[in-house]
Design a protein around this motif. Structure first.
Motif, PDB file in Angstrom:
ATOM      1  N   ALA A 228      43.601  -4.848  29.711  1.00 53.83           N
ATOM      2  CA  ALA A 228      42.229  -4.386  29.493  1.00 53.83           C
ATOM      3  C   ALA A 228      42.187  -3.259  28.454  1.00 53.83           C
ATOM      4  CB  ALA A 228      41.620  -3.923  30.823  1.00 53.83           C
ATOM      5  N   GLY A 229      43.053  -2.264  28.593  1.00 55.39           N
ATOM      6  CA  GLY A 229      43.058  -1.121  27.668  1.00 55.39           C
ATOM      7  C   GLY A 229      43.319  -1.563  26.231  1.00 55.39           C
ATOM      8  N   ILE A 230      44.286  -2.423  26.054  1.00 57.20           N
ATOM      9  CA  ILE A 230      44.614  -2.895  24.700  1.00 57.20           C
ATOM     10  C   ILE A 230      43.496  -3.789  24.160  1.00 57.20           C
ATOM     11  CG2 ILE A 230      46.215  -4.394  23.403  1.00 57.20           C
ATOM     12  CD1 ILE A 230      47.307  -1.575  23.978  1.00 57.20           C
ATOM     13  N   GLY A 231      42.947  -4.632  25.032  1.00 58.09           N
ATOM     14  CA  GLY A 231      41.852  -5.507  24.598  1.00 58.09           C
ATOM     15  C   GLY A 231      40.644  -4.701  24.131  1.00 58.09           C
TER      16      GLY A 231
ATOM     17  N   THR B  10      40.353 -21.407  24.051  1.00 58.99           N
ATOM     18  CA  THR B  10      40.794 -20.552  25.165  1.00 58.99           C
ATOM     19  C   THR B  10      40.288 -19.130  24.973  1.00 58.99           C
ATOM     20  OG1 THR B  10      42.725 -19.889  26.471  1.00 58.99           O
ATOM     21  CG2 THR B  10      42.996 -19.850  24.103  1.00 58.99           C
ATOM     22  N   TYR B  11      40.269 -18.373  26.043  1.00 54.88           N
ATOM     23  CA  TYR B  11      40.075 -16.931  25.937  1.00 54.88           C
ATOM     24  C   TYR B  11      40.667 -16.265  27.172  1.00 54.88           C
ATOM     25  CZ  TYR B  11      36.070 -17.046  29.239  1.00 54.88           C
ATOM     26  OH  TYR B  11      35.258 -17.203  30.343  1.00 54.88           O
ATOM     27  N   ASN B  12      40.902 -14.982  27.043  1.00 48.58           N
ATOM     28  CA  ASN B  12      41.353 -14.201  28.190  1.00 48.58           C
ATOM     29  C   ASN B  12      40.246 -13.220  28.539  1.00 48.58           C
ATOM     30  OD1 ASN B  12      42.420 -11.821  29.619  1.00 48.58           O
ATOM     31  ND2 ASN B  12      44.287 -13.050  29.623  1.00 48.58           N
ATOM     32  N   ASP B  13      39.696 -13.370  29.725  1.00 47.08           N
ATOM     33  CA  ASP B  13      38.548 -12.565  30.126  1.00 47.08           C
ATOM     34  C   ASP B  13      38.916 -11.093  30.294  1.00 47.08           C
ATOM     35  OD1 ASP B  13      35.965 -11.984  31.122  1.00 47.08           O
ATOM     36  OD2 ASP B  13      36.731 -12.147  33.161  1.00 47.08           O
ATOM     37  N   ASP B  14      40.100 -10.813  30.826  1.00 39.91           N
ATOM     38  CA  ASP B  14      40.483  -9.418  31.057  1.00 39.91           C
ATOM     39  C   ASP B  14      40.679  -8.671  29.740  1.00 39.91           C
ATOM     40  OD1 ASP B  14      40.721  -9.404  34.003  1.00 39.91           O
ATOM     41  OD2 ASP B  14      42.131 -11.006  33.543  1.00 39.91           O
ATOM     42  N   ILE B  15      41.074  -9.420  28.705  1.00 37.83           N
ATOM     43  CA  ILE B  15      41.272  -8.790  27.397  1.00 37.83           C
ATOM     44  C   ILE B  15      39.963  -8.824  26.605  1.00 37.83           C
ATOM     45  CG2 ILE B  15      42.560  -8.953  25.226  1.00 37.83           C
ATOM     46  CD1 ILE B  15      44.862 -10.249  26.849  1.00 37.83           C
ATOM     47  N   GLN B  16      39.425 -10.022  26.404  1.00 35.43           N
ATOM     48  CA  GLN B  16      38.278 -10.147  25.490  1.00 35.43           C
ATOM     49  C   GLN B  16      36.929  -9.922  26.190  1.00 35.43           C
ATOM     50  OE1 GLN B  16      40.098 -13.988  24.499  1.00 35.43           O
ATOM     51  NE2 GLN B  16      39.600 -13.553  22.367  1.00 35.43           N
ATOM     52  N   GLY B  17      36.782 -10.450  27.402  1.00 38.93           N
ATOM     53  CA  GLY B  17      35.517 -10.252  28.119  1.00 38.93           C
ATOM     54  C   GLY B  17      35.326  -8.781  28.478  1.00 38.93           C
ATOM     55  N   THR B  18      36.392  -8.155  28.912  1.00 36.72           N
ATOM     56  CA  THR B  18      36.314  -6.736  29.293  1.00 36.72           C
ATOM     57  C   THR B  18      36.036  -5.876  28.065  1.00 36.72           C
ATOM     58  OG1 THR B  18      37.979  -7.255  30.936  1.00 36.72           O
ATOM     59  CG2 THR B  18      37.521  -4.929  30.575  1.00 36.72           C
ATOM     60  N   ALA B  19      36.703  -6.231  26.957  1.00 34.45           N
ATOM     61  CA  ALA B  19      36.480  -5.475  25.714  1.00 34.45           C
ATOM     62  C   ALA B  19      35.013  -5.561  25.329  1.00 34.45           C
ATOM     63  CB  ALA B  19      37.363  -6.060  24.615  1.00 34.45           C
ATOM     64  N   SER B  20      34.453  -6.739  25.465  1.00 34.75           N
ATOM     65  CA  SER B  20      33.067  -6.951  25.063  1.00 34.75           C
ATOM     66  C   SER B  20      32.106  -6.148  25.941  1.00 34.75           C
ATOM     67  CB  SER B  20      32.775  -8.449  25.143  1.00 34.75           C
ATOM     68  OG  SER B  20      31.473  -8.722  24.748  1.00 34.75           O
ATOM     69  N   VAL B  21      32.361  -6.142  27.249  1.00 33.70           N
ATOM     70  CA  VAL B  21      31.425  -5.418  28.124  1.00 33.70           C
ATOM     71  C   VAL B  21      31.563  -3.908  27.920  1.00 33.70           C
ATOM     72  CG1 VAL B  21      32.716  -5.120  30.332  1.00 33.70           C
ATOM     73  CG2 VAL B  21      30.282  -5.610  30.361  1.00 33.70           C
ATOM     74  N   ALA B  22      32.766  -3.452  27.612  1.00 34.77           N
ATOM     75  CA  ALA B  22      32.945  -2.016  27.337  1.00 34.77           C
ATOM     76  C   ALA B  22      32.237  -1.647  26.032  1.00 34.77           C
ATOM     77  CB  ALA B  22      34.432  -1.683  27.257  1.00 34.77           C
ATOM     78  N   LEU B  23      32.409  -2.501  25.015  1.00 35.78           N
ATOM     79  CA  LEU B  23      31.740  -2.238  23.739  1.00 35.78           C
ATOM     80  C   LEU B  23      30.215  -2.241  23.921  1.00 35.78           C
ATOM     81  CD1 LEU B  23      32.032  -1.843  20.686  1.00 35.78           C
ATOM     82  CD2 LEU B  23      32.131  -4.333  20.424  1.00 35.78           C
ATOM     83  N   ALA B  24      29.721  -3.149  24.741  1.00 33.82           N
ATOM     84  CA  ALA B  24      28.279  -3.198  25.015  1.00 33.82           C
ATOM     85  C   ALA B  24      27.815  -1.874  25.624  1.00 33.82           C
ATOM     86  CB  ALA B  24      27.961  -4.350  25.969  1.00 33.82           C
ATOM     87  N   GLY B  25      28.571  -1.356  26.575  1.00 38.73           N
ATOM     88  CA  GLY B  25      28.194  -0.107  27.240  1.00 38.73           C
ATOM     89  C   GLY B  25      28.225   1.071  26.277  1.00 38.73           C
TER      90      GLY B  25
END
Ligand SMILES: NC(=O)C1=CN([C@@H]2O[C@H](COP(=O)(O)OP(=O)(O)OC[C@H]3O[C@@H](n4cnc5c(N)ncnc54)[C@H](O)[C@@H]3O)[C@@H](O)[C@H]2O)C=CC1
Ligand SMILES: CC(=O)C(=O)O
Ligand SMILES: [Mg+2]
Length: 558
Positions: free
Chosen positions: A316-319, A276-291
């Motif tokens: 999203a903020g916590i992720g 499983t994964y949560n996109d708003d937590i983990q996917g968003t974190a990943s795209v922010a880190l990429a940026g």
């Protein structure tokens, strides 16, 4: 008496209908099967063999000609919501033409099928409803969820994207209207990463809604009850997850747009138990880190030396905080040192230690300083190098905020991630104008280029669609046991590494969307390599991972 008359009329109507089994085996049924229908592209031989003669106009067309017709239809539509409605109708008729169209020009179609147009589609979901898609699970199915899931006609479901509608984009709780999101998210698995569409199942977990105006709306299609209390929600979710394991044992559960606290709780509960994964937590974190990583390539700064301030301390903020802190730790900082470089504001002001309303997840990032609600004053004290908006508060990054960031930093990194466009903390034009061109800016939606003092600035789109389709593709091929945070860190770096010198020179923080499939396959390749190295993958390691992945991509052709 009137009832008896109506019943006998209905009986008459029914008796004139073809029996269902006859319809199912007729050529006409084939034309109504979107994943088998070729429409006017059925050849003469196929028409003869499949009982289609006479059911189609004379012409036999190519797929390309069918796409041309779709494009000409789209040109006649008044706005993107009309185009969205047309495209969903096309998907209902002919999946191949649908994906061929979308994949022929992803940059044009992503904003129509997904953010921001999907927000309008969700808001009016009950009005524009035409045909069932995906599944709806309600409290009334308690004890029978596995039985209900067996109604889905396909057995090899590999991904369920499930939302309660409890927090759809920045629109709040819109209950069952949120179904547009699981549908749109999964369409992008295919459109951006060529995951085969027939293994995808959108699910609306209809737990009721706090939204009283929707509950009173005659066209509302969900259960007209307030949401389940937490304990009941957890119980129903547990039954759902267990049922998914039973009915679709190879399925990855993608959580999307649940209320923030529910999102964090479910991820904590299931991340080590199931795929499983949560996109708003983990996917968003990943795209922010990429940026941020791409921004560091432009500024020459180090991620471990950044100070990151958030407006918004929800899922999203916590992720994002968690992934940035994890990344800083890989660069030598202790957990405490990393967290001290992060601060969050929420609707009640600074997330700080004396507050009694903080969740366990927020407490980890509680600032040591005194309480404050003065965001600009805090910027001057904390001296952030990176500012991230995940607050749903349109306009919160006002001129004072952007100017304060620009006084502190030669190239302030400013991300206004809240969706849709109307919720963005600032626009691209505001960011570039108020920072006098200094900002390295990205938003959840794609803003147009901005001209400021004769120079063109190209805003990035920091949206998790750069990440989750690649995670999906990697999961599809490698069948990992679990999805770990490291998968999302790898995805972030793989994405940032694809922002080459030419894009960096233009201030761009993300790869071009024109080549999204190429980008996501490259990202997926890196994730899969990591999955094999970390012992997560459950298939045999191929010699050439990229070629092996490419061999499994969905291709929209007959
Ligand atoms: N660009 C992207 O890829 C993504 C963007 N988002 C966006 O981020 C936003 C938040 O999402 P979640 O964190 O999941 O929601 P959430 O509901 O979990 O958290 C929202 C946070 O914003 C705070 N907030 C609300 N009003 C505020 C105000 N006036 N001032 C300061 N803080 C305020 C709340 O206190 C809460 O901490 C949404 O608009 C969503 O669309 C979320 C995920 C991905
Ligand atoms: C993009 C996304 O996942 C959101 O705004 O919730
Ligand atoms: Mg989301």
């Amino acid at each position: 008496m009137a009832d008896t008359k109506m019943a006998s009329q209905l009986k008459h109507v029914e008796s004139t209908k073809a029996p269902l089994h006859a319809l199912a085996s007729s050529g006409l049924a084939l034309l109504h099967e979107p994943n088998q229908n070729k429409g006017t592209a059925f050849s003469r031989d196929e028409r003869q063999a499949l009982g289609l003669e006479g059911l189609l106009p004379h012409a036999v067309e190519s797929l390309d000609r069918q796409v041309e017709r779709v494009l000409s239809h789209l040109d006649t539509k008044m706005d993107d919501l009309e185009r969205y409605i047309y495209l969903i109708g096309l998907e209902d008729r002919n999946e191949t033409v649908f994906y061929k169209t979308i994949m022929s020009d992803p940059k044009r179609f992503i904003p129509i099928l997904y953010d921001p147009t999907v927000a309008d589609a969700c808001l009016t979901f009950g009005n524009l409803y035409r045909r069932a898609r995906g599944m709806y699970i309600t409290r009334h199915m308690k004890g029978r969820i596995a039985e209900v899931l067996r109604n889905w006609p396909r057995k090899d479901v590999r991904f369920i994207c499930v939302s309660t509608g409890g927090r759809i984009l920045g629109l709040g709780d819109i209950g069952a209207n949120g179904m547009g999101i699981p549908i749109g998210k999964l369409q992008l698995y295919t459109a951006c990463a060529a995951v085969p569409p027939d293994c995808l199942l959108p699910v609306l977990f209809d737990i009721g809604t706090t939204n009283e105006s929707l509950r009173a709306d005659p066209f509302y299609l969900g259960t007209r009850e307030p949401p389940l209390a937490e304990a009941e929600l957890d119980e129903l979710t547990e039954e759902f997850i267990t049922a998914v394991q039973e009915v679709f044992p190879d399925c990855c559960v993608h959580f999307e747009d649940w209320k923030g606290t529910d999102a964090i709780r479910m991820l904590d509960r299931y991340r080590d138990r199931i795929l499983t994964y949560n996109d708003d937590i983990q996917g968003t974190a990943s795209v922010a880190l990429a940026g941020i990583a791409a921004a560091m390539n432009i500024t020459g700064g180090k991620l471990s030396e950044q100070r990151v301030l958030f407006l918004g301390a929800g899922s999203a903020g916590i992720g994002i905080s968690k992934l940035i802190a994890a990344e800083m730790q890989t660069k030598g900082l202790t957990a405490e040192e990393a967290r001290a470089r992060i601060a969050l504001f929420d609707v009640n002001g600074l997330v700080e230690a004396s507050r009694t309303d903080l969740t366990e997840a927020q407490k980890l990032y509680a600032h040591k300083g005194p309480p404050t609600k003065d965001f600009v004053k805090f910027i001057k004290e904390f001296k952030p190098t990176v500012l991230i908006g995940v607050s749903t508060k349109a306009g919160a990054f006002n001129q004072q905020v952007v100017e304060a960031m620009s006084q502190l930093n030669e190239r302030p990194v400013i991300f206004a991630l809240s969706n849709p466009t109307t919720k963005a903390e600032c626009t691209a034009e505001q960011a570039y104008t108020w920072s006098k061109g200094k900002a390295l800016f990205a938003a959840g939606v794609q803003f147009d280029d901005v001209e400021f003092e004769g120079k063109i600035y190209r805003p990035g789109q920091a949206n998790n669609f750069y990440i989750y389709p690649a995670i999906g593709l990697a999961t599809y091929v490698a069948r990992p046991k679990r999805l770990t945070d490291e998968c999302f860190i790898v995805a972030a770096h793989a994405t940032a590494d694809q922002v080459g010198p030419a894009l960096c020179a233009k201030g761009m923080l993300y790869p071009s969307q024109d080549q999204i499939l190429e980008t996501e396959v490259t990202t997926a390749t890196r994730i899969v390599e990591y999955m094999f190295d970390a012992g997560l993958a459950q298939v045999e390691r191929p010699r050439d991972i990229r070629a092996w992945i490419e061999g499994q991509l969905y291709k929209p052709h007959y």
